[in-house]
Design an enzyme around this catalytic site. Structure first.
Site, PDB file in Angstrom:
ATOM      1  N   THR C  72       0.830  -1.203   0.000  1.00  0.00           N
ATOM      2  CA  THR C  72       0.000   0.000   0.000  1.00  0.00           C
ATOM      3  C   THR C  72       0.867   1.256   0.000  1.00  0.00           C
ATOM      4  OG1 THR C  72      -1.808  -1.141   1.088  1.00  0.00           O
ATOM      5  CG2 THR C  72      -1.765   1.257   1.291  1.00  0.00           C
ATOM      6  N   ALA C 200       6.101  -8.111   1.121  1.00  0.00           N
ATOM      7  CA  ALA C 200       6.692  -9.383   1.550  1.00  0.00           C
ATOM      8  C   ALA C 200       5.672 -10.436   1.975  1.00  0.00           C
ATOM      9  CB  ALA C 200       7.680  -9.135   2.695  1.00  0.00           C
ATOM     10  N   HIS C 201       4.553 -10.014   2.575  1.00  0.00           N
ATOM     11  CA  HIS C 201       3.646 -11.024   3.143  1.00  0.00           C
ATOM     12  C   HIS C 201       2.877 -11.788   2.077  1.00  0.00           C
ATOM     13  CE1 HIS C 201      -0.380  -9.011   2.812  1.00  0.00           C
ATOM     14  NE2 HIS C 201       0.378  -7.928   2.728  1.00  0.00           N
ATOM     15  N   CYS C 325     -21.332  -8.586  -0.138  1.00  0.00           N
ATOM     16  CA  CYS C 325     -21.735  -8.947   1.221  1.00  0.00           C
ATOM     17  C   CYS C 325     -20.505  -9.237   2.078  1.00  0.00           C
ATOM     18  CB  CYS C 325     -22.632 -10.177   1.188  1.00  0.00           C
ATOM     19  SG  CYS C 325     -24.060  -9.931   0.135  1.00  0.00           S
TER      20      CYS C 325
HETATM   21  C1  LIG Z   1      -2.212  -6.074  -6.146  1.00  0.00           C
HETATM   22  C2  LIG Z   1      -2.046  -5.574  -4.747  1.00  0.00           C
HETATM   23  N1  LIG Z   1      -1.567  -4.329  -4.543  1.00  0.00           N
HETATM   24  C3  LIG Z   1      -1.384  -3.840  -3.307  1.00  0.00           C
HETATM   25  C4  LIG Z   1      -1.688  -4.577  -2.181  1.00  0.00           C
HETATM   26  C5  LIG Z   1      -1.471  -3.958  -0.852  1.00  0.00           C
HETATM   27  O1  LIG Z   1      -0.395  -4.556  -0.160  1.00  0.00           O
HETATM   28  P1  LIG Z   1      -0.285  -4.437   1.443  1.00  0.00           P
HETATM   29  O2  LIG Z   1      -1.527  -5.017   1.992  1.00  0.00           O
HETATM   30  O3  LIG Z   1       0.945  -5.178   1.777  1.00  0.00           O
HETATM   31  O4  LIG Z   1      -0.200  -3.002   1.781  1.00  0.00           O
HETATM   32  C6  LIG Z   1      -2.196  -5.887  -2.355  1.00  0.00           C
HETATM   33  C7  LIG Z   1      -2.578  -6.767  -1.215  1.00  0.00           C
HETATM   34  O5  LIG Z   1      -3.224  -6.443  -0.281  1.00  0.00           O
HETATM   35  C8  LIG Z   1      -2.387  -6.390  -3.660  1.00  0.00           C
HETATM   36  O6  LIG Z   1      -2.858  -7.614  -3.868  1.00  0.00           O
HETATM   37  S1  FES Z   2     -24.880  -8.159   3.057  1.00  0.00           S
HETATM   38 FE1  FES Z   2     -25.546  -8.966   1.202  1.00  0.00          FE
HETATM   39  S2  FES Z   2     -27.314 -10.114   1.827  1.00  0.00           S
HETATM   40 FE2  FES Z   2     -26.556  -9.385   3.710  1.00  0.00          FE
END
Ligand SMILES: Cc1ncc(COP(=O)(O)O)c(C=O)c1O
Ligand code: FES
Ligand SMILES: Cc1ncc(COP(=O)(O)O)c(C=O)c1O
Ligand code: FES
Lengths: 128, 391, 391
Positions: C72, C200-201, C325
């Protein structure tokens, strides 16, 4: 970050002190910048027979003072004038980039002290 | 050689109890807290507990705590996002000349974008004058940011009074409490602050995690845009192990606060007195009483900081310095200069920051070795020579 | 009940080898990497090694790697700081309608500040058309940001071609490679990118740490102002344990890449074929071949995503869904909608993201239990009833 050689010259600096009847003396830097280097030379028959220094500054400043004085001791003036800050840094197995200016101080101090010697002894030579 | 670590204001080791609580969240309970199921639920629970702990330590509501990647992000967020959100209202920000760079450089960045910044002066002890704050306020002022305790000289600022003034004038008030949290009592209500920054690695928590307290009702922009984490105000997959560590560390620090303050104050005073007695031409920097319990900052005339640090390091002692030579920058500590110290004295500064793990023997050892180090370096110093001759 | 974790695109557990390398840096080698002495030196060294490993994995120079708090932050930094730095040159940014929210919400934020954003459409497989990129470029275009692989449907975008175009036109090109790094080959030179985000995660490293690759010579603003860390471009005390973890994780992922791609592709195809064969009215989302090795995304008609997730969870299976949802928002996945899926199908989507730890037996188990879950939910669904009557 400092090489072992730098640390050795910092912890066991060679040629610390003053030469009371020096033939050439020069001080560079100022306390505001945090570094001052003062070099004393004893010169006989165009040979630097003794060199001493006093330095207020960082580890690199002390080590380059120590190394620079070692490198010019016993050398003819002409040879001492060829001393570059790079050569001093290399002799210390290198310096961090942010510390190269400390080695410049050493070069300037040595040259300044030789110029002072020329002036004091009425020798009409220029040091660039 | 056993190391004596006296740089706890730079960073602290993670405590065993803290690391123990973090461990399960790396590889076992690793679920994304934003997913609704099993794995995620455990992470969510851990997140909630940590948030409660942080809130409790600060006298805040859990809904007012937002996790960040550290003190720097908290400061950047608070200041930039408040400035951008309130741009319509005004463009003037008041801060001090002794803030951490995370605040100062952020303000400089905003200045380039048209904001006006007032940097309040400090007195010789590093104290901000509350009257100066009042005088600096204009009808364009949208934010005041004053640190709670200074990281270099340890001076504790009159933050509650400044917050009171900000409140009366309807101006947002942020305090960088990175050096205060876990070290002196911090209560957001008593401090009258709208935002407060903290960082876990300054009180035996992990690096890379901090928090920003944002008082309920305060509207600033998000700083990290993305997923809906932290109620949409701070995006990014939650760093659960680190958040758990922050929660535990702040709980421990708050529980032991009185005890640790007493111990550190004792060691601090011993070190200050020992050094001032044993070395001539030495000056204490910072306020003698309004001072962090663990902070010792001295200026040693005629010697340069880095060379003292290196020599201390050879004796196994880790400290820090406000000398320009140490930082690789041209100017020595902006904090010491703002306090009116001449450059020479700022160059010769040393900071020992004492932590819970330090012992009286370690302090004695420093008092024993520093005088010789200073003597040796002064022997080499052309300035000392002059000073002696001058006498 | 043993859990079957099939949400590896959300986050992955930290590998043992990774955690082992991180451990010493929490409480023993905890020094601040910016201090010059002893404790600091070890941290600095670890920092350098990690940076080398990341650089090597990406085909970059170590000086081009900047550590951040995650994907992010990398996305926010790249996009905002490029936009602000190039504001004089132009105000137009091109991205796609299927980016992660870290990119999309950042662009929306910039839009409010006067930037113009073009969101490129995608085809039914989620693919961006390179010709569309060309058409969208104006003389105001300062930045193109296209993700390398989509997090929901796994489609791999023609990033190298897009980068080529950007290069020719002298426009900065950023790619969000958060889902790609560690999963498919990534080479910044071949991708022709100026900036690249990773986290990294997503590849068995720790949470709360990522990196932004910034090509040498590319001038964007810093995003975190403060201390001089990361050559003054990303302030904040370095998170050494996490950085060490990132370095180790990326090294492992790169070493095992071919092997793991082969294994995951096999499991993926088995799961896709198994589900498509066993359940009627099911559709694969995303590209059949240009697809992340571990990604399976299907839409199941007449049932809603969250109810499938809950039912799977009861059977010990963790997956995710693009249903509104699930997310608590009003609209289902923006990615599926952009691909032209009707709302009903987007609501009925399921994502299984396979990781290295998953086994063939686990995949078999999913193929075994999902048809019954779907049947049960369809029994309850008025839509299914209608559909059957319609026949
Ligand atoms: C394509 C993509 N961009 C950005 C992110 C953001 O990474 P982070 O959650 O490590 O900030 C993610 C995952 O959450 C992702 O899948
Ligand atoms: S949030 Fe979509 S039916 Fe409840
Ligand atoms: C007063 C103060 N503010 C902010 C920071 C920044 O915190 P961090 O390094 O965790 O980003 C520090 C420490 O580095 C600090 O001492
Ligand atoms: S004397 Fe200041 S950096 Fe060397």
């Amino acid at each position: 970050m400092y090489s072992e050689k730098v640390m050795d010259h910092f912890m066991n600096p060679r040629n610390v002190g003053e030469i009371p009847d020096a033939d050439g003396v020069f001080q560079v830097g100022n306390p505001v910048c945090g570094d001052i280097m003062k070099i004393y030379l004893k010169i006989k028959d165009g040979i630097i027979v003794d060199a001493k220094f006093k330095t207020f500054g960082c580890g690199a400043a002390v080590a380059t003072s120590s190394m620079a004085t070692e490198m010019i001791k016993g050398k003819p003036i002409e040879e001492a004038l060829k001393l570059t800050n790079k050569a001093v840094a290399e002799a210390l197995d290198g310096l961090p980039a942010t510390k190269m200016h400390c080695s410049v101080l050493a070069e300037e101090a040595v040259k300044g002290a030789i110029e002072d010697y020329y002036k004091k002894h009425g020798i009409n030579k220029q040091v660039e | 050689m056993e190391k004596i670590y006296l740089d706890n204001a730079a960073t602290t080791p993670v405590k065993k109890e803290v690391l123990d609580e973090m461990m399960p969240y790396f590889s076992e309970k690793f679920g994304n807290a934003s997913t609704l199921y099993s794995y995620g639920r455990e992470s969510k629970k851990a997140l909630d507990i940590a948030r409660d702990r942080v809130a409790k330590a600060l006298g805040a509501d859990p809904a007012e705590i937002y996790f960040t990647s550290g003190g720097t992000e908290s400061d950047n967020w608070a200041i930039k996002a408040a400035a951008y959100a309130l741009r319509e209202k005004g463009n003037h920000i008041i801060t001090t000349s002794i803030e951490h760079h995370a605040v100062l450089h952020t303000c400089e960045y905003l200045k380039k974008q048209g904001f006006k910044i007032t940097y309040l002066p400090v007195d010789e002890y590093g104290l901000v004058d509350v009257e100066e704050v009042k005088k600096a306020i204009t009808d364009q002022t949208i934010l005041i940011s004053v640190m709670y305790a200074n990281n270099e000289v340890g001076t504790i600022e009159p933050v509650a009074e400044i917050g009171e003034i900000a409140k009366e004038r309807g101006i947002l008030f942020h305090t960088d409490a990175v050096q205060a949290v876990g070290h002196i009592p911090v209560d957001v209500k008593k401090l009258n602050c709208d935002m407060l920054s903290l960082s876990a690695h300054k009180f035996y928590g992990p690096k890379g995690i901090g928090a920003l307290y944002i008082r309920k009702g305060v509207k600033i922009h998000p700083y990290m845009h993305g997923g809906g984490q932290e109620k949409g105000r701070r995006a990014g997959t939650e760093n659960i192990p680190a958040i758990v560590g922050l929660g535990k560390a702040i709980e421990l620090a708050t529980q032991n606060l009185n005890q640790s303050m007493e111990k550190l104050t004792f060691l601090r005073n011993k070190l200050i007195n020992g050094l001032l007695n044993k070395i001539d031409h030495v000056k204490l920097n910072g306020h003698p009483e309004k001072r962090l319990p663990g902070n010792v900052n001295i200026s040693v005339e005629y010697v340069e900081g880095e060379s003292m640090l290196l020599s201390l390091d050879m004796k196994g002692i880790c400290a820090s310095s406000g000398s320009a030579c140490t930082s690789g920058s041209l100017d020595p500590s902006h904090v010491l200069l703002a306090m009116g110290l001449p450059h020479e004295l700022a160059h010769g500064s040393l900071r020992f920051s004492i932590g819970e793990q330090n012992t009286e023997e370690e302090i004695d050892y420093v008092i024993q070795v520093l005088p010789d180090i200073v003597a040796r370096l002064r022997e080499m110093s052309p300035l000392y020579e002059k000073a002696r001759e001058g006498k």
